[in-house]
Structure formats: structure tokens, C-alpha cells
Scaffold this motif. Structure first.
Motif, PDB file in Angstrom:
ATOM      1  N   THR A 196      -8.291 -13.446  -9.760  1.00  0.00           N
ATOM      2  CA  THR A 196      -8.270 -14.483 -10.788  1.00  0.00           C
ATOM      3  C   THR A 196      -6.870 -15.084 -10.808  1.00  0.00           C
ATOM      4  O   THR A 196      -5.885 -14.341 -10.809  1.00  0.00           O
ATOM      5  CB  THR A 196      -8.599 -13.907 -12.178  1.00  0.00           C
ATOM      6  N   VAL A 197      -6.776 -16.391 -10.778  1.00  0.00           N
ATOM      7  CA  VAL A 197      -5.502 -17.109 -10.913  1.00  0.00           C
ATOM      8  C   VAL A 197      -5.634 -18.079 -12.073  1.00  0.00           C
ATOM      9  O   VAL A 197      -6.612 -18.827 -12.151  1.00  0.00           O
ATOM     10  CB  VAL A 197      -5.142 -17.896  -9.629  1.00  0.00           C
ATOM     11  N   CYS A 198      -4.665 -18.058 -12.984  1.00  0.00           N
ATOM     12  CA  CYS A 198      -4.673 -18.984 -14.121  1.00  0.00           C
ATOM     13  C   CYS A 198      -3.301 -19.620 -14.289  1.00  0.00           C
ATOM     14  O   CYS A 198      -2.279 -18.987 -14.005  1.00  0.00           O
ATOM     15  CB  CYS A 198      -5.038 -18.262 -15.420  1.00  0.00           C
ATOM     16  N   LEU A 199      -3.287 -20.838 -14.765  1.00  0.00           N
ATOM     17  CA  LEU A 199      -2.030 -21.525 -15.082  1.00  0.00           C
ATOM     18  C   LEU A 199      -2.284 -22.655 -16.060  1.00  0.00           C
ATOM     19  O   LEU A 199      -3.414 -23.133 -16.211  1.00  0.00           O
ATOM     20  CB  LEU A 199      -1.363 -22.054 -13.811  1.00  0.00           C
ATOM     21  N   TRP A 200      -1.209 -23.054 -16.751  1.00  0.00           N
ATOM     22  CA  TRP A 200      -1.196 -24.260 -17.571  1.00  0.00           C
ATOM     23  C   TRP A 200      -0.468 -25.354 -16.798  1.00  0.00           C
ATOM     24  O   TRP A 200       0.553 -25.092 -16.164  1.00  0.00           O
ATOM     25  CB  TRP A 200      -0.469 -24.024 -18.886  1.00  0.00           C
ATOM     26  N   GLU A 239      -4.209 -19.516   1.723  1.00  0.00           N
ATOM     27  CA  GLU A 239      -5.004 -18.385   1.272  1.00  0.00           C
ATOM     28  C   GLU A 239      -5.497 -18.584  -0.167  1.00  0.00           C
ATOM     29  O   GLU A 239      -6.629 -18.274  -0.490  1.00  0.00           O
ATOM     30  CB  GLU A 239      -4.195 -17.091   1.369  1.00  0.00           C
ATOM     31  N   ILE A 240      -4.614 -19.084  -1.035  1.00  0.00           N
ATOM     32  CA  ILE A 240      -4.999 -19.462  -2.400  1.00  0.00           C
ATOM     33  C   ILE A 240      -4.285 -20.773  -2.723  1.00  0.00           C
ATOM     34  O   ILE A 240      -3.070 -20.865  -2.567  1.00  0.00           O
ATOM     35  CB  ILE A 240      -4.598 -18.409  -3.448  1.00  0.00           C
ATOM     36  N   VAL A 241      -5.027 -21.769  -3.159  1.00  0.00           N
ATOM     37  CA  VAL A 241      -4.440 -23.075  -3.462  1.00  0.00           C
ATOM     38  C   VAL A 241      -5.050 -23.633  -4.741  1.00  0.00           C
ATOM     39  O   VAL A 241      -6.262 -23.552  -4.962  1.00  0.00           O
ATOM     40  CB  VAL A 241      -4.674 -24.076  -2.304  1.00  0.00           C
ATOM     41  N   ILE A 242      -4.189 -24.200  -5.576  1.00  0.00           N
ATOM     42  CA  ILE A 242      -4.621 -25.076  -6.677  1.00  0.00           C
ATOM     43  C   ILE A 242      -3.771 -26.331  -6.571  1.00  0.00           C
ATOM     44  O   ILE A 242      -2.536 -26.255  -6.614  1.00  0.00           O
ATOM     45  CB  ILE A 242      -4.431 -24.439  -8.063  1.00  0.00           C
ATOM     46  N   SER A 243      -4.401 -27.481  -6.432  1.00  0.00           N
ATOM     47  CA  SER A 243      -3.638 -28.716  -6.239  1.00  0.00           C
ATOM     48  C   SER A 243      -4.373 -29.902  -6.861  1.00  0.00           C
ATOM     49  O   SER A 243      -5.523 -29.794  -7.292  1.00  0.00           O
ATOM     50  CB  SER A 243      -3.407 -28.973  -4.740  1.00  0.00           C
ATOM     51  N   ALA A 244      -3.687 -31.033  -6.886  1.00  0.00           N
ATOM     52  CA  ALA A 244      -4.262 -32.350  -7.191  1.00  0.00           C
ATOM     53  C   ALA A 244      -4.916 -32.432  -8.565  1.00  0.00           C
ATOM     54  O   ALA A 244      -6.130 -32.354  -8.701  1.00  0.00           O
ATOM     55  CB  ALA A 244      -5.263 -32.756  -6.104  1.00  0.00           C
ATOM     56  N   HIS A 299      -5.529 -25.929 -19.104  1.00  0.00           N
ATOM     57  CA  HIS A 299      -5.557 -24.563 -18.581  1.00  0.00           C
ATOM     58  C   HIS A 299      -6.582 -24.493 -17.461  1.00  0.00           C
ATOM     59  O   HIS A 299      -7.738 -24.874 -17.632  1.00  0.00           O
ATOM     60  CB  HIS A 299      -5.922 -23.576 -19.698  1.00  0.00           C
ATOM     61  N   ILE A 300      -6.143 -24.009 -16.303  1.00  0.00           N
ATOM     62  CA  ILE A 300      -6.999 -23.937 -15.123  1.00  0.00           C
ATOM     63  C   ILE A 300      -7.056 -22.495 -14.641  1.00  0.00           C
ATOM     64  O   ILE A 300      -6.021 -21.828 -14.528  1.00  0.00           O
ATOM     65  CB  ILE A 300      -6.451 -24.828 -13.987  1.00  0.00           C
ATOM     66  N   CYS A 301      -8.258 -22.013 -14.351  1.00  0.00           N
ATOM     67  CA  CYS A 301      -8.432 -20.666 -13.805  1.00  0.00           C
ATOM     68  C   CYS A 301      -9.381 -20.709 -12.615  1.00  0.00           C
ATOM     69  O   CYS A 301     -10.387 -21.430 -12.629  1.00  0.00           O
ATOM     70  CB  CYS A 301      -9.017 -19.709 -14.842  1.00  0.00           C
ATOM     71  N   LEU A 302      -9.072 -19.922 -11.593  1.00  0.00           N
ATOM     72  CA  LEU A 302      -9.979 -19.667 -10.470  1.00  0.00           C
ATOM     73  C   LEU A 302     -10.388 -18.211 -10.526  1.00  0.00           C
ATOM     74  O   LEU A 302      -9.544 -17.327 -10.677  1.00  0.00           O
ATOM     75  CB  LEU A 302      -9.301 -19.924  -9.124  1.00  0.00           C
ATOM     76  N   GLY A 352       2.887 -20.362 -17.691  1.00  0.00           N
ATOM     77  CA  GLY A 352       1.926 -19.261 -17.818  1.00  0.00           C
ATOM     78  C   GLY A 352       1.094 -19.044 -16.581  1.00  0.00           C
ATOM     79  O   GLY A 352      -0.142 -19.060 -16.644  1.00  0.00           O
ATOM     80  N   ILE A 353       1.744 -18.821 -15.424  1.00  0.00           N
ATOM     81  CA  ILE A 353       1.029 -18.625 -14.162  1.00  0.00           C
ATOM     82  C   ILE A 353       0.781 -17.131 -13.955  1.00  0.00           C
ATOM     83  O   ILE A 353       1.715 -16.333 -13.970  1.00  0.00           O
ATOM     84  CB  ILE A 353       1.827 -19.193 -12.975  1.00  0.00           C
ATOM     85  N   TYR A 354      -0.481 -16.768 -13.753  1.00  0.00           N
ATOM     86  CA  TYR A 354      -0.849 -15.362 -13.588  1.00  0.00           C
ATOM     87  C   TYR A 354      -1.798 -15.187 -12.406  1.00  0.00           C
ATOM     88  O   TYR A 354      -2.680 -16.024 -12.175  1.00  0.00           O
ATOM     89  CB  TYR A 354      -1.525 -14.818 -14.845  1.00  0.00           C
ATOM     90  N   LEU A 355      -1.628 -14.080 -11.686  1.00  0.00           N
ATOM     91  CA  LEU A 355      -2.534 -13.688 -10.608  1.00  0.00           C
ATOM     92  C   LEU A 355      -2.985 -12.262 -10.872  1.00  0.00           C
ATOM     93  O   LEU A 355      -2.149 -11.358 -10.991  1.00  0.00           O
ATOM     94  CB  LEU A 355      -1.830 -13.780  -9.250  1.00  0.00           C
TER      95      LEU A 355
END
Length: 226
Positions: free
Chosen positions: A95-99, A123-128, A154-157, A218-221
């Protein structure tokens, strides 16, 4: 009754969100304690000067002023990034989350990038933020979510290898589910995390066209699918 103190103002004057308890978690954990029967712990943190609660119907905490926001100014630059070596284990779920906050209407910048080798740089990307783009083990998925309106989002994968299921959450709501994302794969341990840029090779290979402009917080993995 089940709509009282649920962070949504359901009554005309918001009475259902008034008097929602006297404990604010400002000085302690309000009598809650971590269980010894699970593999993770909850930690009490302050919100700092991140005013994301202005876009929330209600917030039952008291903001403090001692937190840190990562700011990526305009114009986009290859010099604006945060890089750190990760001690993450091999991952078959995560799980990856960030604001994130940005008003860049052409925002194609990379907010989160995890690379384990030059040939495994996505390997893990959040963009755009103009069309939130994600990747797990090089498998890119576009969500059609436009979150570059200048507000905090707030975005989470949440990904599980066994099923190949990738769920993308936006502002607490399940926004998109993909069922064909790197099924059976695993992400190697000890990769490099870069915030604000894409890694075309481990820890580098930056391009201004892939630089993020805006703020992150607030970036968490986590090593499990929450």
C-alpha cells in the motif's frame, strides 16, 4: 445515529459533527493501544500546516504548526527531488499513500517513484495529477482522475500480486480498480525512492518534463495490502 461523528455534515447546520468526544489525540492516544497480535502499529502525528481539512466537510483534530510539507516550485526542474535508499523487503503486496496539491494544468510530473535496478525503474509509480497514472512492476494504468485543481488530495494504491488487483483510492473513495496488474510478480527489496521525479535509472536519469510541481505530504509505504 450511524451518521453521527462520521466526518460528513448530514444535518442542515452540521449538528451531527458537533460534540464528537472530548479527546483530540493532541496529547495522548485517548486510551487506545496497539495490539500485539498484528504486524503494524499506529502512531500519533500532527497535521502541521497542511490545510487539506479546508476541503473536508469536518475534521476532528486540532492542527499544529510543526509538520513539514515538501514543496516543488515552478518551473519544473531536474534539481527538485527527494531521494532515499529504502530498506523495504521484497514485496508481493503493498500500500502506498500520499497527499498531493498542485494546480499545474499540464501536470505530468512523478510524485512517487520506486526503482530497484536500471531495468526495473518503474517498480512503483504515482504520477500525473491531471490524469493520475500508476505503475506496478512497469505495468502502467491510467485512472482518468484529474486532481490538479489546487486542492489537497489523498491518493492510495493497494496492490496484491496473487490476484494482480490494483485499487486506487482518491480522497478516501475507491476510484479505480484494475485486475490485470503484474499478477504473480514481486518487487525486489532495497530499492531507491524518489519523490518529485521519474527514475530512468536507479536514483537518477531525471528529465524536466517529468518533474513534479506542487506540494507533497504524508508519504507512506506499507508491505501489505491494507
Amino acid at each position: 445515529q450511524d451518521q453521527v461523528c462520521d466526518f460528513d455534515k448530514n444535518c442542515a447546520k452540521g449538528e451531527d459533527e458537533d460534540s464528537c468526544g472530548t479527546c483530540t489525540f493532541e496529547s495522548d492516544t485517548c486510551g487506545f493501544s496497539n495490539s500485539k497480535d498484528d504486524t503494524f502499529d499506529w502512531h500519533r502525528n500532527s497535521l502541521g500546516d497542511v490545510k487539506f481539512y479546508s476541503s473536508m466537510p469536518a475534521d476532528h483534530t486540532i492542527p499544529a504548526a510543526d509538520d513539514t510539507v515538501l514543496r516543488y516550485p515552478s518551473p519544473a526542474s531536474t534539481s527538485n527531488f527527494v531521494r532515499t535508499k529504502s530498506n523495504a523487503p521484497s514485496l508481493s503486496e503493498l500500500t502506498v499513500c500520499l497527499w498531493a496539491q498542485s494546480n499545474d494544468k499540464d501536470s505530468k510530473g512523478y510524485m512517487f517513484s520506486y526503482a530497484t535496478s536500471d531495468s526495473n525503474s518503474n517498480e512503483i509509480v504515482i504520477s500525473a495529477l491531471n490524469n493520475v497514472n500508476t505503475a506496478i512492476k512497469g505495468k502502467f494504468q491510467q485512472t482518468q482522475l484529474a486532481l490538479n485543481d489546487g486542492g489537497w488530495h489523498h491518493i492510495c494504491l493497494v496492490w496484491t500480486s496473487g490476484s494482480g488487483k490494483l485499487v486506487v483510492y482518491a480522497d478516501g473513495t475507491e476510484a479505480k480498480t484494475f485486475t490485470d496488474t503484474s499478477s504473480g510478480g514481486s518487487i525486489s527489496s532495497g530499492g531507491t525512492i524518489v519523490l518529485g521525479q521519474d527514475q530512468d535509472k536507479v536514483g537518477g536519469g531525471f528529465q524536466a518534463s517529468q518533474a513534479y510541481t506542487g506540494k507533497l505530504y504524508g508519504i507512506y509505504l506499507w508491505k501489505r495490502a491494507l
